[in-house]
Write a protein that holds these residues in place. Structure first.
Motif, PDB file in Angstrom:
ATOM      1  N   ASP A 184     148.158 136.197  53.838  1.00  0.00           N
ATOM      2  CA  ASP A 184     146.995 135.952  54.708  1.00  0.00           C
ATOM      3  C   ASP A 184     145.703 135.915  53.901  1.00  0.00           C
ATOM      4  N   PHE A 185     145.603 136.789  52.898  1.00  0.00           N
ATOM      5  CA  PHE A 185     144.403 136.811  52.062  1.00  0.00           C
ATOM      6  C   PHE A 185     144.305 135.540  51.226  1.00  0.00           C
ATOM      7  N   TYR A 187     153.572 129.854  43.865  1.00  0.00           N
ATOM      8  CA  TYR A 187     154.703 130.753  43.595  1.00  0.00           C
ATOM      9  C   TYR A 187     154.778 131.856  44.645  1.00  0.00           C
ATOM     10  N   ALA A 188     153.640 132.460  44.949  1.00  0.00           N
ATOM     11  CA  ALA A 188     153.607 133.544  45.933  1.00  0.00           C
ATOM     12  C   ALA A 188     153.946 133.034  47.327  1.00  0.00           C
ATOM     13  N   LEU A 189     153.331 131.950  47.732  1.00  0.00           N
ATOM     14  CA  LEU A 189     153.528 131.453  49.090  1.00  0.00           C
ATOM     15  C   LEU A 189     154.963 130.978  49.316  1.00  0.00           C
ATOM     16  N   ALA A 190     155.589 130.401  48.301  1.00  0.00           N
ATOM     17  CA  ALA A 190     156.994 130.007  48.432  1.00  0.00           C
ATOM     18  C   ALA A 190     157.870 131.227  48.654  1.00  0.00           C
ATOM     19  N   ASP A 219     157.463 131.659  58.064  1.00  0.00           N
ATOM     20  CA  ASP A 219     156.209 131.338  58.745  1.00  0.00           C
ATOM     21  C   ASP A 219     155.703 130.008  58.178  1.00  0.00           C
ATOM     22  N   GLU A 220     155.621 128.992  59.012  1.00  0.00           N
ATOM     23  CA  GLU A 220     155.252 127.656  58.550  1.00  0.00           C
ATOM     24  C   GLU A 220     153.866 127.614  57.909  1.00  0.00           C
ATOM     25  N   ARG A 221     152.992 128.547  58.258  1.00  0.00           N
ATOM     26  CA  ARG A 221     151.668 128.569  57.645  1.00  0.00           C
ATOM     27  C   ARG A 221     151.771 128.746  56.124  1.00  0.00           C
ATOM     28  N   ASP A 222     152.724 129.566  55.696  1.00  0.00           N
ATOM     29  CA  ASP A 222     152.887 129.816  54.257  1.00  0.00           C
ATOM     30  C   ASP A 222     153.373 128.569  53.540  1.00  0.00           C
ATOM     31  N   LEU A 223     154.341 127.893  54.121  1.00  0.00           N
ATOM     32  CA  LEU A 223     154.861 126.677  53.494  1.00  0.00           C
ATOM     33  C   LEU A 223     153.811 125.577  53.487  1.00  0.00           C
ATOM     34  N   GLN A 224     153.063 125.433  54.555  1.00  0.00           N
ATOM     35  CA  GLN A 224     152.054 124.384  54.618  1.00  0.00           C
ATOM     36  C   GLN A 224     150.970 124.584  53.566  1.00  0.00           C
ATOM     37  N   LEU A 225     150.590 125.841  53.337  1.00  0.00           N
ATOM     38  CA  LEU A 225     149.570 126.087  52.316  1.00  0.00           C
ATOM     39  C   LEU A 225     150.134 125.847  50.917  1.00  0.00           C
ATOM     40  N   ALA A 226     151.376 126.230  50.691  1.00  0.00           N
ATOM     41  CA  ALA A 226     152.005 125.946  49.394  1.00  0.00           C
ATOM     42  C   ALA A 226     152.066 124.444  49.154  1.00  0.00           C
ATOM     43  N   LYS A 227     152.417 123.685  50.179  1.00  0.00           N
ATOM     44  CA  LYS A 227     152.439 122.223  50.058  1.00  0.00           C
ATOM     45  C   LYS A 227     151.042 121.681  49.765  1.00  0.00           C
ATOM     46  N   ALA A 255     156.558 127.855  39.404  1.00  0.00           N
ATOM     47  CA  ALA A 255     156.098 127.663  40.774  1.00  0.00           C
ATOM     48  C   ALA A 255     156.829 126.516  41.465  1.00  0.00           C
ATOM     49  N   PHE A 256     156.986 125.399  40.766  1.00  0.00           N
ATOM     50  CA  PHE A 256     157.658 124.241  41.373  1.00  0.00           C
ATOM     51  C   PHE A 256     159.125 124.549  41.645  1.00  0.00           C
ATOM     52  N   THR A 257     159.757 125.345  40.775  1.00  0.00           N
ATOM     53  CA  THR A 257     161.143 125.755  41.021  1.00  0.00           C
ATOM     54  C   THR A 257     161.243 126.551  42.312  1.00  0.00           C
ATOM     55  N   ALA A 258     160.338 127.523  42.483  1.00  0.00           N
ATOM     56  CA  ALA A 258     160.353 128.342  43.696  1.00  0.00           C
ATOM     57  C   ALA A 258     160.081 127.498  44.932  1.00  0.00           C
ATOM     58  N   LEU A 259     159.120 126.588  44.838  1.00  0.00           N
ATOM     59  CA  LEU A 259     158.786 125.746  45.982  1.00  0.00           C
ATOM     60  C   LEU A 259     159.931 124.798  46.320  1.00  0.00           C
ATOM     61  N   TYR A 260     160.619 124.274  45.313  1.00  0.00           N
ATOM     62  CA  TYR A 260     161.710 123.343  45.554  1.00  0.00           C
ATOM     63  C   TYR A 260     162.867 124.011  46.311  1.00  0.00           C
ATOM     64  N   HIS A 261     163.053 125.305  46.094  1.00  0.00           N
ATOM     65  CA  HIS A 261     164.099 126.028  46.819  1.00  0.00           C
ATOM     66  C   HIS A 261     163.866 125.991  48.326  1.00  0.00           C
ATOM     67  N   VAL A 262     162.604 125.975  48.747  1.00  0.00           N
ATOM     68  CA  VAL A 262     162.303 126.023  50.190  1.00  0.00           C
ATOM     69  C   VAL A 262     161.792 124.692  50.729  1.00  0.00           C
ATOM     70  N   TRP A 263     161.514 123.751  49.841  1.00  0.00           N
ATOM     71  CA  TRP A 263     160.999 122.440  50.248  1.00  0.00           C
ATOM     72  C   TRP A 263     161.526 121.386  49.262  1.00  0.00           C
ATOM     73  N   PRO A 264     162.718 120.859  49.475  1.00  0.00           N
ATOM     74  CA  PRO A 264     163.324 119.915  48.527  1.00  0.00           C
ATOM     75  C   PRO A 264     162.757 118.511  48.652  1.00  0.00           C
ATOM     76  N   ASP A 265     161.477 118.396  48.386  1.00  0.00           N
ATOM     77  CA  ASP A 265     160.755 117.125  48.477  1.00  0.00           C
ATOM     78  C   ASP A 265     161.060 116.254  47.262  1.00  0.00           C
TER      79      ASP A 265
END
Length: 428
Positions: free
Chosen positions: A100-101, A142-145, A153-161, A223-233
């Motif tokens: 949230d911060f 990295y943190a948000l992923a 929580d979709e807010r976290d993924l949207q901000l990471a994106k 960071a991209f590795t962590a994000l790819y685990h939850v968002w395989p774009d």
């Protein structure tokens, strides 16, 4: 011949026994470390996490909160909550608090991207529009992923994106690959000292403006590795593949050392070797190829092994154990200090090497036992818990090395290492 065989069996048995003891020791140390940090580090009044924490866990005065430490604290809480079911109720609120911060205070709602730092109370600091940096964006992602993997929580993924798209739009080098590192607030690349501030000649990880660094790019890979685990774009995957090739084929050079700084076309500068980053990158490359679905990639595995082997040959303390901070590619260490994060990454990398690489001559398992011994003797604080920032001789006054937290020091390195090693030891 029989004597040699018996000797090897005895050595192997002693090493296995030592590793079993270490598994219990690491579990105790992990719990003790986390009990020191959480919930003391949580700033319940102003949001986020406290920046400056003393040896006895007292919160010390501080003026700013930075994206790197805030993201690492949120990541640590999320990782622990996700990987340890028995700790989920305790650490998930801290992960949520941190995410949230990042969204409400560290993210620039006007121009996009994460500020490098803000005032301690969460308001804009006088420095927060001086420079944005890709290193900070990487840790925000990295943190948000990690928090999204836990919370869904979709807010976290949207901000990471949004953070990924921001750095990719403003910083991706379509000609040579990789990323510009320093930016003005509005996302324009900062490749020369800005008007009115000629003294600003370096980015936040020490790179000359306009240059690329090993440090930023290995953490973008992370960071991209962590994000790819939850968002395989598909675009994210292509950038992850690109970073893997750049780090493996351009940043890492024979015989297993990484250059620190580069021109935009990846021409390397003549610099020293950071042994801690080298062994950390061996792990991050392995994480990346696993995320990409090829854990036995024949082009990458030899590079991972070479990074560990070179660090052992030129950066390992053969007398007392542990990795020195920095040295020449071929030659003696030039900085013989032993930072806490270097030893944490060494612990993780050595145990992975003992499992992944069949090379008895390197004695990875033995070096792993010696690495843990150094941590117990000189890094872990026997009085208050947690880790010193540098190795301290038993009985000596830790002085400035005793503080537990500052803008660059959080439990991210040691908690990740201990979580990983504890899980690998328990799965033997």
């Amino acid at each position: 011949m029989l004597r040699i065989f018996v000797f090897l069996v005895v050595v192997w048995t002693a090493t296995v026994s030592a590793q079993q003891d270490i598994a219990e020791q690491i579990e105790r140390e992990l719990r003790r470390d986390l009990e020191g940090w959480y919930p003391r580090c949580v700033d319940k009044e102003r949001g986020g996490f406290h920046t400056k924490i003393g040896r006895d866990w007292t919160v010390l005065p501080y003026d700013t909160k930075g994206i790197v430490s805030q993201a690492r604290m949120a990541w640590t809480a999320a990782e622990v909550a996700f990987r340890r079911a028995e700790w989920k109720d305790r650490f998930e609120p801290a992960a949520r608090h941190g995410a949230d911060f990042l969204r409400d205070k560290m993210w620039d709602a006007e121009c996009g991207g994460f500020f490098w730092d803000i005032a301690a109370d969460g308001s804009a600091s006088k420095e927060n529009d001086k420079m944005k940096h890709v290193y900070g964006q990487a840790f925000g992602i990295y943190a948000l992923a990690a928090v999204y993997r836990l919370s869904k929580d979709e807010r976290d993924l949207q901000l990471a994106k949004a953070a990924f798209h921001w750095i990719d739009r403003h910083g991706h080098d379509d000609r040579y690959g990789g990323y510009v590192e320093a930016f003005y607030r509005d996302g324009r690349p900062m490749i020369a000292p800005p008007q009115g501030n000629p003294a600003l000649v370096k980015g936040m990880v020490g790179e000359p403006l306009g240059a690329k660094s090993m440090n930023s790019h290995i953490h973008l890979l992370e960071a991209f590795t962590a994000l790819y685990h939850v968002w395989p774009d598909t675009v994210l995957r292509s950038r992850l593949e690109e970073l893997l090739r750049i780090i493996r084929d351009k940043i890492t050079t024979w015989p297993g050392a990484m250059r620190l700084f580069f021109k935009d076309d990846w021409t390397p500068a003549a610099t020293f070797v950071s042994f801690g980053h080298d062994v950390e990158t061996a792990f991050l490359l392995l994480e990346a190829i696993e995320a990409l679905g090829r854990p036995d990639d024949p082009e990458t595995l030899p590079v991972c092994k070479a990074l560990v082997d070179h660090s052992l040959e030129f950066g390992w303390d053969r007398t007392d154990g542990g990795f020195f901070y920095e040295g020449a590619t071929f030659g003696h260490p030039v900085d013989r200090s032993k930072a806490w994060w270097t030893q944490a990454e060494g612990l993780n990398a050595l145990y992975i090497a003992s499992r992944r690489f069949d090379d008895p001559g390197k004695e990875y398992a033995k070096r792993f036992v010696e690495q843990w011994s150094l941590i117990e003797r000189k890094i872990a604080d026997p009085k208050f818990g947690g880790w010193y920032s540098e190795a301290v001789e038993p009985g000596a006054d830790p002085k400035n090395r005793g503080d537990k937290g500052h803008l660059w020091e959080t439990p991210y390195h040691e908690v990740r290492a201990m979580l990983n090693v504890a899980e690998m030891l328990s799965s033997r």
